[in-house]
Design a protein around this motif. Sequence first.
Motif, PDB file in Angstrom:
ATOM      1  N   GLY A   1      18.690  12.697 -20.079  1.00 61.33           N
ATOM      2  CA  GLY A   1      19.292  11.686 -20.940  1.00 61.33           C
ATOM      3  C   GLY A   1      18.454  10.439 -21.103  1.00 61.33           C
ATOM      4  N   ARG A   2      17.138  10.547 -20.908  1.00 59.72           N
ATOM      5  CA  ARG A   2      16.217   9.420 -21.080  1.00 59.72           C
ATOM      6  C   ARG A   2      15.166   9.785 -22.122  1.00 59.72           C
ATOM      7  NH1 ARG A   2      16.587   5.850 -16.564  1.00 59.72           N
ATOM      8  NH2 ARG A   2      18.724   6.155 -15.839  1.00 59.72           N
ATOM      9  N   ARG A   3      14.674   8.770 -22.803  1.00 59.37           N
ATOM     10  CA  ARG A   3      13.544   8.987 -23.692  1.00 59.37           C
ATOM     11  C   ARG A   3      12.355   9.459 -22.858  1.00 59.37           C
ATOM     12  NH1 ARG A   3      11.875   4.051 -26.472  1.00 59.37           N
ATOM     13  NH2 ARG A   3      11.165   5.357 -28.186  1.00 59.37           N
ATOM     14  N   TYR A   4      11.566  10.359 -23.427  1.00 59.48           N
ATOM     15  CA  TYR A   4      10.433  10.870 -22.663  1.00 59.48           C
ATOM     16  C   TYR A   4       9.204  11.058 -23.550  1.00 59.48           C
ATOM     17  CZ  TYR A   4      11.035  15.677 -24.476  1.00 59.48           C
ATOM     18  OH  TYR A   4      11.120  16.786 -25.282  1.00 59.48           O
ATOM     19  N   VAL A   5       8.051  10.936 -22.893  1.00 61.61           N
ATOM     20  CA  VAL A   5       6.748  11.216 -23.505  1.00 61.61           C
ATOM     21  C   VAL A   5       6.229  12.503 -22.888  1.00 61.61           C
ATOM     22  CG1 VAL A   5       4.358  10.426 -23.696  1.00 61.61           C
ATOM     23  CG2 VAL A   5       6.240   8.794 -23.940  1.00 61.61           C
ATOM     24  N   LYS A   6       5.689  13.387 -23.725  1.00 65.23           N
ATOM     25  CA  LYS A   6       5.118  14.640 -23.213  1.00 65.23           C
ATOM     26  C   LYS A   6       3.607  14.579 -23.312  1.00 65.23           C
ATOM     27  CE  LYS A   6       5.364  18.788 -21.515  1.00 65.23           C
ATOM     28  NZ  LYS A   6       3.999  18.684 -20.946  1.00 65.23           N
ATOM     29  N   ALA A   7       2.929  14.823 -22.195  1.00 63.30           N
ATOM     30  CA  ALA A   7       1.465  14.855 -22.176  1.00 63.30           C
ATOM     31  C   ALA A   7       0.977  16.227 -22.607  1.00 63.30           C
ATOM     32  CB  ALA A   7       0.956  14.537 -20.776  1.00 63.30           C
ATOM     33  N   LEU A   8      -0.057  16.232 -23.433  1.00 70.12           N
ATOM     34  CA  LEU A   8      -0.665  17.470 -23.923  1.00 70.12           C
ATOM     35  C   LEU A   8      -2.148  17.442 -23.609  1.00 70.12           C
ATOM     36  CD1 LEU A   8       1.020  17.657 -27.454  1.00 70.12           C
ATOM     37  CD2 LEU A   8       1.774  18.772 -25.352  1.00 70.12           C
ATOM     38  N   GLY A   9      -2.639  18.513 -22.986  1.00 70.23           N
ATOM     39  CA  GLY A   9      -4.052  18.606 -22.664  1.00 70.23           C
ATOM     40  C   GLY A   9      -4.874  18.961 -23.885  1.00 70.23           C
ATOM     41  N   MET A  10      -5.988  18.267 -24.076  1.00 69.86           N
ATOM     42  CA  MET A  10      -6.810  18.441 -25.272  1.00 69.86           C
ATOM     43  C   MET A  10      -8.124  19.170 -25.002  1.00 69.86           C
ATOM     44  SD  MET A  10      -5.092  17.203 -27.771  1.00 69.86           S
ATOM     45  CE  MET A  10      -6.247  16.801 -29.098  1.00 69.86           C
ATOM     46  N   ALA A  11      -8.390  19.553 -23.760  1.00 65.14           N
ATOM     47  CA  ALA A  11      -9.585  20.346 -23.476  1.00 65.14           C
ATOM     48  C   ALA A  11      -9.330  21.787 -23.893  1.00 65.14           C
ATOM     49  CB  ALA A  11      -9.937  20.280 -21.999  1.00 65.14           C
ATOM     50  N   GLY A  12     -10.381  22.483 -24.286  1.00 66.77           N
ATOM     51  CA  GLY A  12     -10.237  23.864 -24.710  1.00 66.77           C
ATOM     52  C   GLY A  12      -9.724  23.955 -26.138  1.00 66.77           C
TER      53      GLY A  12
ATOM     54  N   SER B   1       9.796  11.138 -27.513  1.00 70.13           N
ATOM     55  CA  SER B   1       9.568   9.876 -28.230  1.00 70.13           C
ATOM     56  C   SER B   1       8.114   9.730 -28.646  1.00 70.13           C
ATOM     57  CB  SER B   1       9.989   8.687 -27.360  1.00 70.13           C
ATOM     58  OG  SER B   1       9.233   8.643 -26.166  1.00 70.13           O
ATOM     59  N   GLY B   2       7.224  10.470 -28.002  1.00 66.78           N
ATOM     60  CA  GLY B   2       5.810  10.433 -28.352  1.00 66.78           C
ATOM     61  C   GLY B   2       5.047  11.430 -27.500  1.00 66.78           C
ATOM     62  N   PHE B   3       3.737  11.509 -27.747  1.00 62.59           N
ATOM     63  CA  PHE B   3       2.899  12.490 -27.067  1.00 62.59           C
ATOM     64  C   PHE B   3       1.627  11.818 -26.573  1.00 62.59           C
ATOM     65  CE2 PHE B   3       5.630  14.640 -29.985  1.00 62.59           C
ATOM     66  CZ  PHE B   3       6.096  15.719 -29.266  1.00 62.59           C
ATOM     67  N   LEU B   4       1.297  12.086 -25.320  1.00 68.93           N
ATOM     68  CA  LEU B   4       0.086  11.550 -24.718  1.00 68.93           C
ATOM     69  C   LEU B   4      -0.978  12.636 -24.727  1.00 68.93           C
ATOM     70  CD1 LEU B   4      -0.292   9.264 -21.692  1.00 68.93           C
ATOM     71  CD2 LEU B   4      -1.510  11.446 -21.657  1.00 68.93           C
ATOM     72  N   LEU B   5      -2.100  12.356 -25.389  1.00 75.93           N
ATOM     73  CA  LEU B   5      -3.195  13.320 -25.464  1.00 75.93           C
ATOM     74  C   LEU B   5      -4.227  12.956 -24.410  1.00 75.93           C
ATOM     75  CD1 LEU B   5      -3.589  13.738 -29.337  1.00 75.93           C
ATOM     76  CD2 LEU B   5      -1.872  14.688 -27.761  1.00 75.93           C
ATOM     77  N   ASP B   6      -4.432  13.882 -23.469  1.00 72.27           N
ATOM     78  CA  ASP B   6      -5.304  13.638 -22.328  1.00 72.27           C
ATOM     79  C   ASP B   6      -6.415  14.683 -22.319  1.00 72.27           C
ATOM     80  OD1 ASP B   6      -6.307  12.555 -19.989  1.00 72.27           O
ATOM     81  OD2 ASP B   6      -4.423  12.651 -18.890  1.00 72.27           O
ATOM     82  N   SER B   7      -7.356  14.523 -21.383  1.00 64.67           N
ATOM     83  CA  SER B   7      -8.579  15.321 -21.416  1.00 64.67           C
ATOM     84  C   SER B   7      -8.488  16.628 -20.644  1.00 64.67           C
ATOM     85  CB  SER B   7      -9.747  14.497 -20.865  1.00 64.67           C
ATOM     86  OG  SER B   7      -9.445  13.989 -19.586  1.00 64.67           O
TER      87      SER B   7
ATOM     88  N   ALA C   1       1.995  22.903 -33.218  1.00 63.93           N
ATOM     89  CA  ALA C   1       2.974  23.805 -32.606  1.00 63.93           C
ATOM     90  C   ALA C   1       3.420  23.273 -31.257  1.00 63.93           C
ATOM     91  CB  ALA C   1       2.374  25.201 -32.456  1.00 63.93           C
ATOM     92  N   ARG C   2       2.505  22.707 -30.500  1.00 63.95           N
ATOM     93  CA  ARG C   2       2.856  22.168 -29.186  1.00 63.95           C
ATOM     94  C   ARG C   2       3.734  20.932 -29.333  1.00 63.95           C
ATOM     95  NH1 ARG C   2      -2.965  21.372 -27.233  1.00 63.95           N
ATOM     96  NH2 ARG C   2      -2.066  20.603 -25.279  1.00 63.95           N
ATOM     97  N   VAL C   3       3.468  20.123 -30.337  1.00 65.42           N
ATOM     98  CA  VAL C   3       4.326  18.972 -30.611  1.00 65.42           C
ATOM     99  C   VAL C   3       5.720  19.442 -31.022  1.00 65.42           C
ATOM    100  CG1 VAL C   3       4.713  17.081 -32.238  1.00 65.42           C
ATOM    101  CG2 VAL C   3       2.468  17.350 -31.151  1.00 65.42           C
ATOM    102  N   ALA C   4       5.765  20.462 -31.859  1.00 59.97           N
ATOM    103  CA  ALA C   4       7.055  20.956 -32.341  1.00 59.97           C
ATOM    104  C   ALA C   4       7.922  21.496 -31.207  1.00 59.97           C
ATOM    105  CB  ALA C   4       6.835  22.043 -33.394  1.00 59.97           C
TER     106      ALA C   4
END
Length: 209
Positions: A96-107, A123-129, A114-117
């Motif tokens: 029940g809280r707003r959340y950010v999802k981290a997505l790995g960008m290597a490879g 509430s947003g997406f963190l793109l990391d290495s 599709a991963r965002v969907a």
Amino acid sequence: MRTRIKICGITDPEDARQVAAAGIDAIGLVFHPASPRHVTADQAAAVINAVPPFISVVGLFLNPGADAVRDVLRRLPIDQLQFHGTESAAFCRQFGRRYVKALGMAGDVTELDARVAEHGDASGFLLDSHAPGEQGGTGRVFDWGSFPRDYPRPLVLAGGLRCDNVAAAVRQCRPFAVDVSSGVEREPGRKCPEQVSQFVSEVRRGEDD
């Protein structure tokens, strides 16, 4: 648009006061036990008590058990959650809280949409290495050419950001926010106030270029 700034991996109340004074928007508390920046609930409470108003407190988790997240939320006034593992959308939304999802960008990064969907209510997406499914916090930079500008969802840029490269990162990527941890530290979990202040200045310089 002003780039938001999050300083992650805060472990000390005095660090929290100093980074807040530098003009940041959010701090991150790491609740992943394997991290050198991990905090207990008592340590986190002391940090939160040092945070002035209108600065968001974000709790970071990596493939936690649901009970572990609930225990943190029961004991601490966390504003948002940030998930760095392979957590499903159903898992992330159950608290029940707003959340950010981290997505790995290597490879392979061709399936970003599709991963965002898969986490449409984030509430947003963190793109990391890191690579998809791996742990983040590597301190490495990924190819900023794969960071989509003018994306319809808020994107946070992370991974290897430092005072000497964040202006270029903001200039090239135009992210909604940037997230830094090791790039402004004097040792794991302890931030350097001078580096934090310089980092904020460099973000603003990147916006103006």
